[in-house]
Design a protein around this motif. Structure first.
Motif, PDB file in Angstrom:
ATOM      1  N   ARG A 298       0.837  -1.212   0.000  1.00  0.00           N
ATOM      2  CA  ARG A 298       0.000   0.000   0.000  1.00  0.00           C
ATOM      3  C   ARG A 298       0.868   1.257   0.000  1.00  0.00           C
ATOM      4  O   ARG A 298       0.558   2.236  -0.687  1.00  0.00           O
ATOM      5  N   GLN A 299       1.958   1.223   0.787  1.00  0.00           N
ATOM      6  CA  GLN A 299       2.878   2.368   0.796  1.00  0.00           C
ATOM      7  C   GLN A 299       3.448   2.612  -0.599  1.00  0.00           C
ATOM      8  O   GLN A 299       3.496   3.750  -1.084  1.00  0.00           O
ATOM      9  N   GLN A 300       3.871   1.526  -1.253  1.00  0.00           N
ATOM     10  CA  GLN A 300       4.454   1.667  -2.591  1.00  0.00           C
ATOM     11  C   GLN A 300       3.413   2.176  -3.585  1.00  0.00           C
ATOM     12  O   GLN A 300       3.710   3.033  -4.430  1.00  0.00           O
ATOM     13  N   ALA A 301       2.176   1.669  -3.488  1.00  0.00           N
ATOM     14  CA  ALA A 301       1.124   2.108  -4.407  1.00  0.00           C
ATOM     15  C   ALA A 301       0.828   3.597  -4.224  1.00  0.00           C
ATOM     16  O   ALA A 301       0.627   4.332  -5.201  1.00  0.00           O
ATOM     17  N   GLY A 302       0.829   4.060  -2.962  1.00  0.00           N
ATOM     18  CA  GLY A 302       0.595   5.479  -2.716  1.00  0.00           C
ATOM     19  C   GLY A 302       1.688   6.351  -3.305  1.00  0.00           C
ATOM     20  O   GLY A 302       1.430   7.416  -3.879  1.00  0.00           O
ATOM     21  N   ILE A 303       2.944   5.891  -3.180  1.00  0.00           N
ATOM     22  CA  ILE A 303       4.076   6.654  -3.732  1.00  0.00           C
ATOM     23  C   ILE A 303       3.996   6.707  -5.249  1.00  0.00           C
ATOM     24  O   ILE A 303       4.214   7.754  -5.876  1.00  0.00           O
ATOM     25  N   LEU A 304       3.672   5.555  -5.882  1.00  0.00           N
ATOM     26  CA  LEU A 304       3.575   5.518  -7.342  1.00  0.00           C
ATOM     27  C   LEU A 304       2.414   6.370  -7.849  1.00  0.00           C
ATOM     28  O   LEU A 304       2.497   6.976  -8.930  1.00  0.00           O
ATOM     29  N   ALA A 305       1.327   6.432  -7.078  1.00  0.00           N
ATOM     30  CA  ALA A 305       0.196   7.280  -7.471  1.00  0.00           C
ATOM     31  C   ALA A 305       0.589   8.759  -7.441  1.00  0.00           C
ATOM     32  O   ALA A 305       0.245   9.529  -8.356  1.00  0.00           O
ATOM     33  N   LYS A 306       1.336   9.139  -6.408  1.00  0.00           N
ATOM     34  CA  LYS A 306       1.791  10.526  -6.322  1.00  0.00           C
ATOM     35  C   LYS A 306       2.755  10.847  -7.456  1.00  0.00           C
ATOM     36  O   LYS A 306       2.741  11.938  -8.027  1.00  0.00           O
ATOM     37  N   ARG A 307       3.607   9.850  -7.806  1.00  0.00           N
ATOM     38  CA  ARG A 307       4.537  10.045  -8.925  1.00  0.00           C
ATOM     39  C   ARG A 307       3.775  10.275 -10.223  1.00  0.00           C
ATOM     40  O   ARG A 307       4.153  11.131 -11.041  1.00  0.00           O
ATOM     41  N   SER A 308       2.680   9.524 -10.432  1.00  0.00           N
ATOM     42  CA  SER A 308       1.890   9.685 -11.648  1.00  0.00           C
ATOM     43  C   SER A 308       1.282  11.088 -11.725  1.00  0.00           C
ATOM     44  O   SER A 308       1.226  11.706 -12.799  1.00  0.00           O
ATOM     45  N   GLU A 309       0.808  11.596 -10.567  1.00  0.00           N
ATOM     46  CA  GLU A 309       0.256  12.957 -10.548  1.00  0.00           C
ATOM     47  C   GLU A 309       1.310  13.983 -10.950  1.00  0.00           C
ATOM     48  O   GLU A 309       1.039  14.904 -11.724  1.00  0.00           O
ATOM     49  N   LEU A 310       2.542  13.818 -10.414  1.00  0.00           N
ATOM     50  CA  LEU A 310       3.606  14.772 -10.741  1.00  0.00           C
ATOM     51  C   LEU A 310       4.005  14.673 -12.208  1.00  0.00           C
ATOM     52  O   LEU A 310       4.330  15.686 -12.842  1.00  0.00           O
ATOM     53  N   LEU A 311       3.979  13.452 -12.772  1.00  0.00           N
ATOM     54  CA  LEU A 311       4.281  13.308 -14.194  1.00  0.00           C
ATOM     55  C   LEU A 311       3.243  14.029 -15.041  1.00  0.00           C
ATOM     56  O   LEU A 311       3.574  14.635 -16.074  1.00  0.00           O
ATOM     57  N   SER A 312       1.976  13.973 -14.597  1.00  0.00           N
ATOM     58  CA  SER A 312       0.919  14.690 -15.322  1.00  0.00           C
ATOM     59  C   SER A 312       1.161  16.195 -15.255  1.00  0.00           C
ATOM     60  O   SER A 312       1.007  16.910 -16.246  1.00  0.00           O
ATOM     61  N   GLN A 313       1.548  16.678 -14.056  1.00  0.00           N
ATOM     62  CA  GLN A 313       1.854  18.105 -13.916  1.00  0.00           C
ATOM     63  C   GLN A 313       3.016  18.500 -14.796  1.00  0.00           C
ATOM     64  O   GLN A 313       3.011  19.561 -15.431  1.00  0.00           O
ATOM     65  N   LEU A 314       4.031  17.649 -14.856  1.00  0.00           N
ATOM     66  CA  LEU A 314       5.200  17.968 -15.667  1.00  0.00           C
ATOM     67  C   LEU A 314       4.848  18.010 -17.144  1.00  0.00           C
ATOM     68  O   LEU A 314       5.320  18.868 -17.881  1.00  0.00           O
ATOM     69  N   GLY A 315       3.968  17.082 -17.577  1.00  0.00           N
ATOM     70  CA  GLY A 315       3.517  17.109 -18.972  1.00  0.00           C
ATOM     71  C   GLY A 315       2.751  18.384 -19.288  1.00  0.00           C
ATOM     72  O   GLY A 315       2.910  18.969 -20.360  1.00  0.00           O
ATOM     73  N   GLY A 316       1.930  18.831 -18.309  1.00  0.00           N
ATOM     74  CA  GLY A 316       1.195  20.084 -18.527  1.00  0.00           C
ATOM     75  C   GLY A 316       2.105  21.278 -18.586  1.00  0.00           C
ATOM     76  O   GLY A 316       1.882  22.224 -19.359  1.00  0.00           O
TER      77      GLY A 316
END
Length: 320
Positions: A298-316
């Protein structure tokens, strides 16, 4: 092929499952100094596990200090440098030490068993005493105990490293020392703390460099009381070099852009997710409870989810 290194790996009970198969495959390709460079596909074919499992196992073994990886390159037909098979260095002296400890433990158990058996033979009643006569009654009141002799638990003799290791905070590195304490263990939580203190440094790689320096300079190794000061001075020096700072104008260095901040945070999350992935693999091999493993996942999934959000921000931010 080094029969000597393979014999060390066979005798170390800490290696189980894919860990032992991969280590045996590396030892099969290594020379007596522990150096080899088999490909991932070769290791997978010989060990009988998938290439993905081989990569995960190699990362876990490297984090535990059981091997050291060096990237290699070769010239392609076009003249460009391309990746070649990694070079692996097995810690032959450490493997020998662990194998010798297991051999000594087994020999001590064998000697103790023989001594106890001899004592038991000496305490037997003389022949004929306590035997059943023709009348069906024993000639004496002696009755041998039906309870087995109580032997000291093997846990009291040599505690296993897996039993003394905290699965929630595993030991990732062992730095050689001189004096009574022959190693200094660096746990996962300590590694995370040092990453916070020295953000411009690849702390894990620098700890590997410290281990290599201590092995190459045995007379200059530090004591248990001085190792932390040595690590602080080493990492501070690397921090002052300014590794990881953007090579731009002074204004950009003083005030990094939003994109740079997002990239740094993504890199930090990826390192943390990788570390938790190693922790999950170690917990499974150590027989941790399913509840503990699910907590790490669960800890790893939460970290990867946050990483995906930041990747979306970086793409924007790039207009994508």
């Amino acid at each position: 092929m080094s029969v000597r290194v393979m014999s060390y790996v066979w005798d170390i009970p800490l290696f189980k499952g894919s860990d032992k198969l991969v280590m045996l495959c590396l030892a099969d390709h290594a020379d007596d100094k522990g150096i080899c460079w088999p490909s991932i596909d070769t290791i997978a074919r010989k060990s009988g596990v998938s290439p993905t499992t081989v990569k995960t196992t190699l990362k876990k073994l490297e984090a535990g200090g059981w091997l050291f990886k060096k990237n290699q390159f070769k010239k392609a037909d076009t003249g460009r440098l391309v990746r070649s098979n990694n070079q692996y260095q097995l810690p032959v002296m450490l493997l020998k030490k662990k194998a010798d400890e297991q051999t000594d433990f087994e020999q001590s158990n064998f000697v103790r068993s023989k001594v106890e058996h001899s004592k038991f033979e000496q305490t037997k009643e003389p022949e004929g005493v306590g035997q059943i006569s023709t009348g069906g009654r024993a000639k004496s009141g002696y009755k041998p105990s039906i309870d087995p002799p109580i032997e000291p638990s093997s846990k009291d003799l040599v505690p296993s490293e897996l039993e003394t290791t905290n699965p929630e905070n595993p030991v990732l590195f062992s730095i050689p020392l001189k004096g009574k304490s022959n190693i200094h263990e660096v746990t996962q939580s300590e590694l995370f703390d040092m990453r916070e203190l020295y953000p411009a440094v690849d702390v894990a790689q620098q700890i590997r460099n410290m281990i290599g320096w201590c092995k190459a300079n045995p007379t200059r190794q530090k004591t248990a009381s001085g190792i932390k000061r040595f690590m602080h001075q080493w990492l501070s020096k690397e921090q002052d070099k300014g590794y990881g700072k953007p090579v731009n104008s002074q204004a950009q260095q003083e005030q990094p852009s939003e994109q740079d901040s997002i990239k740094k945070e993504i890199a930090r999350l990826e390192r943390e997710a990788d570390a938790i992935g190693i922790q999950i693999s170690q917990s499974k091999s150590w027989g941790a409870t399913q509840q503990a493993i699910e907590s790490f996942e669960r800890q790893q999934a939460g970290i990867l989810a946050k990483r995906s959000e930041l990747l979306s921000q970086l793409g924007g931010a790039h207009g994508q």
